[in-house]
Write a protein that holds these residues in place. Structure first.
Motif, mmCIF file in Angstrom:
data_model
loop_
_atom_site.group_PDB
_atom_site.id
_atom_site.type_symbol
_atom_site.label_atom_id
_atom_site.label_comp_id
_atom_site.label_asym_id
_atom_site.label_seq_id
_atom_site.Cartn_x
_atom_site.Cartn_y
_atom_site.Cartn_z
ATOM 1 N N ALA A 32 0.813 -1.213 0.000
ATOM 2 C CA ALA A 32 0.000 0.000 0.000
ATOM 3 C C ALA A 32 0.848 1.266 0.000
ATOM 4 C CB ALA A 32 -0.950 -0.008 1.192
ATOM 5 N N GLU A 33 2.004 1.244 0.641
ATOM 6 C CA GLU A 33 2.860 2.438 0.668
ATOM 7 C C GLU A 33 3.319 2.803 -0.744
ATOM 8 O OE1 GLU A 33 4.672 5.787 1.643
ATOM 9 O OE2 GLU A 33 3.415 4.617 2.989
ATOM 10 N N LYS A 34 3.707 1.810 -1.530
ATOM 11 C CA LYS A 34 4.106 2.073 -2.919
ATOM 12 C C LYS A 34 2.917 2.584 -3.729
ATOM 13 C CE LYS A 34 7.883 -1.238 -3.124
ATOM 14 N NZ LYS A 34 8.425 -2.420 -3.813
ATOM 15 N N THR A 35 1.759 2.036 -3.465
ATOM 16 C CA THR A 35 0.552 2.491 -4.162
ATOM 17 C C THR A 35 0.236 3.934 -3.793
ATOM 18 O OG1 THR A 35 -0.283 0.223 -4.207
ATOM 19 C CG2 THR A 35 -1.886 1.987 -4.567
ATOM 20 N N ASN A 36 0.377 4.283 -2.522
ATOM 21 C CA ASN A 36 0.159 5.660 -2.096
ATOM 22 C C ASN A 36 1.158 6.613 -2.755
ATOM 23 O OD1 ASN A 36 -2.128 5.510 -0.415
ATOM 24 N ND2 ASN A 36 -0.891 4.658 1.240
ATOM 25 N N GLN A 37 2.388 6.161 -2.951
ATOM 26 C CA GLN A 37 3.378 6.994 -3.641
ATOM 27 C C GLN A 37 2.962 7.246 -5.089
ATOM 28 O OE1 GLN A 37 7.107 4.960 -3.070
ATOM 29 N NE2 GLN A 37 7.208 5.476 -0.903
ATOM 30 N N LEU A 38 2.439 6.209 -5.753
ATOM 31 C CA LEU A 38 1.946 6.390 -7.119
ATOM 32 C C LEU A 38 0.786 7.384 -7.134
ATOM 33 C CD1 LEU A 38 1.838 5.616 -10.149
ATOM 34 C CD2 LEU A 38 0.100 3.947 -9.480
ATOM 35 N N ILE A 39 -0.134 7.253 -6.196
ATOM 36 C CA ILE A 39 -1.273 8.166 -6.131
ATOM 37 C C ILE A 39 -0.781 9.600 -5.981
ATOM 38 C CG2 ILE A 39 -3.267 8.847 -4.724
ATOM 39 C CD1 ILE A 39 -3.664 5.797 -4.180
ATOM 40 N N HIS A 40 0.220 9.807 -5.163
ATOM 41 C CA HIS A 40 0.792 11.140 -4.976
ATOM 42 C C HIS A 40 1.368 11.665 -6.306
ATOM 43 C CE1 HIS A 40 2.750 14.518 -3.058
ATOM 44 N NE2 HIS A 40 3.892 14.148 -3.615
ATOM 45 N N LYS A 41 2.096 10.806 -7.027
ATOM 46 C CA LYS A 41 2.652 11.205 -8.325
ATOM 47 C C LYS A 41 1.549 11.570 -9.304
ATOM 48 C CE LYS A 41 6.781 8.355 -7.860
ATOM 49 N NZ LYS A 41 7.500 7.174 -8.364
ATOM 50 N N LEU A 42 0.462 10.813 -9.282
ATOM 51 C CA LEU A 42 -0.658 11.101 -10.182
ATOM 52 C C LEU A 42 -1.307 12.441 -9.836
ATOM 53 C CD1 LEU A 42 -2.322 7.583 -10.376
ATOM 54 C CD2 LEU A 42 -1.082 8.761 -12.201
ATOM 55 N N LYS A 43 -1.449 12.730 -8.546
ATOM 56 C CA LYS A 43 -2.043 13.999 -8.137
ATOM 57 C C LYS A 43 -1.183 15.175 -8.572
ATOM 58 C CE LYS A 43 -4.668 12.435 -4.140
ATOM 59 N NZ LYS A 43 -4.806 12.509 -2.676
ATOM 60 N N ILE A 44 0.111 15.026 -8.478
ATOM 61 C CA ILE A 44 1.012 16.102 -8.877
ATOM 62 C C ILE A 44 0.939 16.308 -10.393
ATOM 63 C CG2 ILE A 44 3.448 16.749 -9.108
ATOM 64 C CD1 ILE A 44 3.905 15.372 -6.413
ATOM 65 N N GLY A 45 0.884 15.203 -11.132
ATOM 66 C CA GLY A 45 0.944 15.301 -12.585
ATOM 67 C C GLY A 45 -0.372 15.569 -13.274
ATOM 68 N N TYR A 46 -1.497 15.191 -12.653
ATOM 69 C CA TYR A 46 -2.772 15.248 -13.360
ATOM 70 C C TYR A 46 -3.802 16.179 -12.744
ATOM 71 C CZ TYR A 46 -1.114 11.267 -15.977
ATOM 72 O OH TYR A 46 -0.383 10.449 -16.786
ATOM 73 N N ILE A 47 -3.612 16.599 -11.521
ATOM 74 C CA ILE A 47 -4.643 17.413 -10.874
ATOM 75 C C ILE A 47 -4.110 18.817 -10.651
ATOM 76 C CG2 ILE A 47 -6.064 17.685 -8.800
ATOM 77 C CD1 ILE A 47 -6.125 14.637 -8.599
#
Length: 87
Positions: free
Chosen positions: A72-87
């Motif tokens: 889940a920690e790696k998944t949360n890191q991906l979610i953070h990257k997506l928020k920075i790049g797409y939102i």
């Protein structure tokens, strides 16, 4: 508008997308990224340009008790990257 689903793994990432009416979802592709998020993010950029995506859904790995796993920690890191790049 469509929704994009992401099943995030270390080696491969599964992508699914809804139809234009958001009634059904189909598997779109599997991205072989071998732990390199840059490959995945590049492919997601291409998909975002091709389809009208309004929502990204990322599967969160939980155990049978409903608690987050070590993945889940790696998944949360991906979610953070997506928020920075797409939102």
């Amino acid at each position: 508008m469509r929704k994009l689903g992401i099943d995030y793994g270390d080696v491969r990432v599964g992508l699914a997308i809804t139809d234009a009416l958001q009634i059904t979802a189909q598997g779109l592709e599997t991205v072989n990224c071998n732990g390199n998020d840059k490959i995945l993010l590049k492919r997601l950029d291409e998909i975002m340009a091709e389809y009208e995506i309004d929502t990204i859904v990322v599967g969160m790995p939980l155990n049978l008790k409903g608690e987050q796993t070590s993945r889940a920690e790696k998944t949360n890191q991906l979610i953070h990257k997506l928020k920075i790049g797409y939102i």
